[in-house]
Design an enzyme around this catalytic site. Structure first.
Site, PDB file in Angstrom:
ATOM      1  N   CYS A 142       5.328  62.101-128.532  1.00 27.99           N
ATOM      2  CA  CYS A 142       6.243  61.873-129.700  1.00 27.99           C
ATOM      3  C   CYS A 142       6.013  60.759-129.461  1.00 27.99           C
ATOM      4  O   CYS A 142       6.065  59.865-128.510  1.00 27.99           O
ATOM      5  CB  CYS A 142       7.266  62.577-129.870  1.00 27.99           C
ATOM      6  SG  CYS A 142       7.442  63.194-128.484  1.00 27.99           S
ATOM      7  N   CYS A 186       6.406  56.245-116.594  1.00 29.21           N
ATOM      8  CA  CYS A 186       4.883  56.790-116.625  1.00 29.21           C
ATOM      9  C   CYS A 186       3.677  55.216-116.814  1.00 29.21           C
ATOM     10  O   CYS A 186       4.257  54.873-117.599  1.00 29.21           O
ATOM     11  CB  CYS A 186       4.441  58.026-118.024  1.00 29.21           C
ATOM     12  SG  CYS A 186       2.945  57.931-118.506  1.00 29.21           S
ATOM     13  N   ASN A 235      12.282  62.704-127.321  1.00 26.06           N
ATOM     14  CA  ASN A 235      10.367  62.840-126.707  1.00 26.06           C
ATOM     15  C   ASN A 235      10.325  62.557-125.326  1.00 26.06           C
ATOM     16  O   ASN A 235      11.451  61.779-124.694  1.00 26.06           O
ATOM     17  CB  ASN A 235       9.786  60.506-126.842  1.00 26.06           C
ATOM     18  CG  ASN A 235       8.341  60.428-126.495  1.00 26.06           C
ATOM     19  OD1 ASN A 235       7.443  60.942-125.667  1.00 26.06           O
ATOM     20  ND2 ASN A 235       8.887  58.789-125.883  1.00 26.06           N
ATOM     21  N   GLY A 236       9.503  63.839-124.602  1.00 28.74           N
ATOM     22  CA  GLY A 236       9.552  64.335-123.410  1.00 28.74           C
ATOM     23  C   GLY A 236       9.209  65.716-123.225  1.00 28.74           C
ATOM     24  O   GLY A 236       8.891  66.512-124.712  1.00 28.74           O
ATOM     25  N   CYS A 291       5.317  56.666-112.301  1.00 29.41           N
ATOM     26  CA  CYS A 291       5.392  57.762-111.532  1.00 29.41           C
ATOM     27  C   CYS A 291       3.588  58.079-111.816  1.00 29.41           C
ATOM     28  O   CYS A 291       3.230  57.632-113.264  1.00 29.41           O
ATOM     29  CB  CYS A 291       5.596  59.026-112.942  1.00 29.41           C
ATOM     30  SG  CYS A 291       5.100  60.753-112.401  1.00 29.41           S
ATOM     31  N   CYS A 307      -0.375  61.842-111.851  1.00 31.66           N
ATOM     32  CA  CYS A 307      -1.518  62.674-112.626  1.00 31.66           C
ATOM     33  C   CYS A 307      -3.205  61.489-111.628  1.00 31.66           C
ATOM     34  O   CYS A 307      -3.958  62.312-111.366  1.00 31.66           O
ATOM     35  CB  CYS A 307      -1.772  61.933-113.983  1.00 31.66           C
ATOM     36  SG  CYS A 307      -1.921  60.097-114.113  1.00 31.66           S
ATOM     37  N   TYR A 350      -3.170  53.353-121.411  1.00 31.86           N
ATOM     38  CA  TYR A 350      -3.519  54.445-122.416  1.00 31.86           C
ATOM     39  C   TYR A 350      -2.251  54.375-123.892  1.00 31.86           C
ATOM     40  O   TYR A 350      -2.719  53.249-124.640  1.00 31.86           O
ATOM     41  CB  TYR A 350      -4.148  55.931-122.536  1.00 31.86           C
ATOM     42  CG  TYR A 350      -4.542  55.635-123.636  1.00 31.86           C
ATOM     43  CD1 TYR A 350      -5.326  55.498-124.430  1.00 31.86           C
ATOM     44  CD2 TYR A 350      -3.690  57.777-123.801  1.00 31.86           C
ATOM     45  CE1 TYR A 350      -6.307  56.624-125.109  1.00 31.86           C
ATOM     46  CE2 TYR A 350      -4.221  57.798-125.446  1.00 31.86           C
ATOM     47  CZ  TYR A 350      -5.830  57.622-125.456  1.00 31.86           C
ATOM     48  OH  TYR A 350      -6.032  58.099-126.909  1.00 31.86           O
ATOM     49  N   CYS A 382       0.104  66.527-116.395  1.00 33.72           N
ATOM     50  CA  CYS A 382       1.255  65.988-116.734  1.00 33.72           C
ATOM     51  C   CYS A 382       2.367  67.003-117.141  1.00 33.72           C
ATOM     52  O   CYS A 382       1.873  67.742-118.215  1.00 33.72           O
ATOM     53  CB  CYS A 382       0.865  64.501-117.448  1.00 33.72           C
ATOM     54  SG  CYS A 382       3.285  63.862-117.727  1.00 33.72           S
ATOM     55  N   GLY A 414       1.774  60.001-132.404  1.00 33.92           N
ATOM     56  CA  GLY A 414       2.429  61.484-132.805  1.00 33.92           C
ATOM     57  C   GLY A 414       1.075  61.380-134.135  1.00 33.92           C
ATOM     58  O   GLY A 414       2.153  60.585-135.542  1.00 33.92           O
TER      59      GLY A 414
END
Length: 589
Positions: A95, A330, A195-196, A527, A530, A336, A476, A121
């Site tokens: 989001c 992130c 968001n999260g 982070c 992934c 992306y 994730c 989103g």
């Protein structure tokens, strides 16, 4: 107007205090309140950039792992197919949020900002505006333009508003989970957009329910509202601090009350959140700077990891949420999620992706005649690859932006129908050519294999895949919709095995050590879970999303009743640990 500061609390290490604050070394509290005139964030030494910057719902694209639990629906008898196939095999940002204080057209500006962040989103949108100390809310499923029109925005007057766009997969009762949420408690009303993802959501909800809390949604965001309501802290923004101290995981949130706008970011800073200002003095918070661009707000800075910013008639006040480790932002925002014209975590997304492509051309060169991209997310990296390799970049794939949410399929089967609806090869660019095709990532490999087949059917002599990210080997937990590790192709196969699976002539990923080198001193602030399986915040509940935002999709009943929608995390532990051993040796200490 600077906030008036009382007391002598310790100053948040994220920024220097204003001259009016003179703390005593002996004091130990971790809360610190100081003026809006914050200095440059020491974690981000880059130069600061000034940027002026109710419909029926059918899922647009298939969850990356839905093939593992759906029945055969590929060719329904009625000839209609929901466009929910696996031809959009990408991680999904959950989001985007926006908050505006001090503009008479706050709701309209929120609407425009949400439109700018529609890529974050597409399945639901909402706005809460404050007028005469009353919170008014309109939410709906679909795109921002589906949910709002002139008459809807006329119902949201006021000079303060927050907004939200969300992504989710399936759900029979989605509307009630569309944010922002609004709740009333004994001291007034509060709205929140989040968001999260909270990794201790189940635990918190169970405790609250044991103490008599009643939940109206199945969203982890509602937990935050309950924690605020039961807090004994005063004033209101300290209730937010008190609530956030109990949260674990990723959260960038905006809150609105009868007279205040509050923005908060988790101590690790997983998800982005920026602050800007319009020429009339209105303060704006948003997930990306592209939202600031559209509403002509000037980018000022990020909301720092672990920071709470409160805006009211007295100006902007900043509070250090809690002691925190180094940021773990992130990295996929740069790979992306974010738009190329955004500045995220103090870096230009366009420049990052361009450099990723340059590194790929240096690390994995190949004889080729043309470089193309998988649009739209692979374009900038492909431009960087082509420039570095000295090979022309051309549009070998044309993306259709007009694919509806349902389609009518002919009775005779068409192979790779979903991909062909979205991507059309340009035979004049491809025929007889050795082609390098650049994409941002590979999740399951299903889409990549179809793209390779599409290019070769269009006459490409050779197809060489170049991926502008390291292999994704772990799920994730921090607000991104990914399958469990067992379903990630890079967790199950070597690079050569993946190459054989997707059918290309060569395959190369962005090496993780090259990514770290490119990020320089900031590499330790990102982070890489992934890519490595090393989680900055270990999910205590040890569960991984199995159908995307499953708990947040309108399911009713107790947590136990929806346990079938989850799988235990790290099931393929031996495999994960083998890959971790290889990847983490290349990560910054």
């Amino acid at each position: 107007m600077a906030a008036t500061t009382t007391g002598t609390a310790n100053i948040c290490p994220l920024s220097n205090p204003s001259p009016s604050v003179n703390p005593k070394p002996s004091q130990k509290t971790h809360l610190s309140l100081f003026s809006k005139t914050l200095q440059k964030n020491p974690f981000f030494p880059q130069k600061q950039q000034s940027l002026t910057h109710k419909n029926n719902f059918t899922v647009l694209s298939k969850n990356p792992i839905s093939e593992f639990f759906t029945t055969n629906k590929e060719y329904p008898d009625d000839g209609f197919g929901s466009f929910d196939d696996d031809d959009d095999d990408k991680p999904r940002e959950e989001c985007g949020v926006v908050g505006i204080y001090g503009d008479p057209e706050a709701s309209r500006l929120c609407y425009l900002a949400l439109h700018a962040m529609q890529h974050r989103g597409q399945e639901g949108a909402g706005i809460v505006a404050v007028n005469n100390k009353v919170l008014q809310s309109i939410t709906g499923v679909g795109l921002v333009s589906d949910v709002f029109n002139q008459s809807k925005l006329d119902q949201l007057p006021g000079d303060m508003a927050i907004g939200h766009v969300r992504y989710s997969t399936a759900g029979s009762s989605m509307l009630k989970n569309v944010q922002p949420f609004v709740a009333g408690y004994r001291f007034g009303s509060v709205g929140v957009a989040h968001n999260g993802n909270l990794v201790n959501y189940n635990t918190l909800r169970a405790k609250l329910e044991d103490n008599g809390s009643i939940f109206n949604t199945s969203s982890d965001t509602e937990v935050v509202l309950h924690l605020i309501a039961i807090s004994k802290a005063r004033p209101f923004f300290l209730r937010i601090v008190d609530a956030c101290e109990k949260l674990e995981g990723a959260y960038s949130m905006v809150f609105v009350t009868e007279d205040k706008l509050v923005a908060v970011r988790d101590p690790y800073g997983f998800r982005p959140l920026v602050m800007g200002r319009r020429s009339n003095g209105a303060v704006v918070f948003a997930s990306e700077t592209c939202a600031l661009d559209l509403i002509e707000a000037t980018y000022e800075r990020e909301v720092y990891p672990g920071e709470v910013l409160m805006v009211d008639k007295d100006g902007v006040q900043s509070l250090c949420l809690m002691p925190h480790p180094e940021p773990k932002q992130c990295i996929f925002e740069h790979i992306y999620f974010a738009l190329p014209n955004s500045v995220v975590f103090g870096r230009s997304v366009y420049e990052s992706r361009y450099h990723f492509g340059e590194v790929l051309a240096t690390e994995a060169p190949v004889e080729c005649d043309v470089v193309i991209a998988v649009p739209d997310s692979g374009v900038v990296a492909a431009l960087g690859y082509a420039a570095k390799a000295g090979v022309p970049f051309q549009q070998g794939l044309i993306r259709s932006h007009y694919v509806g949410r349902t389609f009518i399929e002919p009775s005779q089967k068409i192979r790779d129908f979903g991909v062909k609806l979205k991507l059309s090869p340009v035979r004049g660019v491809l025929e007889g050519k050795r082609v390098v095709v650049v994409d941002d990532s590979i999740v399951r490999g299903t889409t990549s294999s179809k793209i390779v087949r599409l290019l070769k059917e269009a006459g490409a002599k050779e197809v060489h895949m170049r991926i502008a990210s390291p292999p994704i080997i772990a799920s994730c937990y921090y607000g991104v919709d990914t399958p469990s590790s067992e379903e990630l192709i890079s967790n199950r196969m070597s690079v050569e095995e993946i190459r054989e699976f997707i059918g290309c002539d060569s395959l190369a990923f962005l090496p993780i050590d090259s990514l770290n080198k490119l990020l320089g001193d900031d590499s330790q602030n990102f982070c890489y879970a992934c890519f490595s399986g090393k989680y900055p915040v270990k999910p205590k509940e040890m569960k991984v999303k199995r159908v995307g935002d499953f708990v947040d999709d309108g399911l009713n009943g107790s947590i136990q009743s929806i346990d079938g929608g989850w799988v235990k995390g790290l099931q393929n532990q031996d495999k994960v640990e083998d890959v971790i051993a290889s990847n983490t040796s290349k990560l910054p200490p």
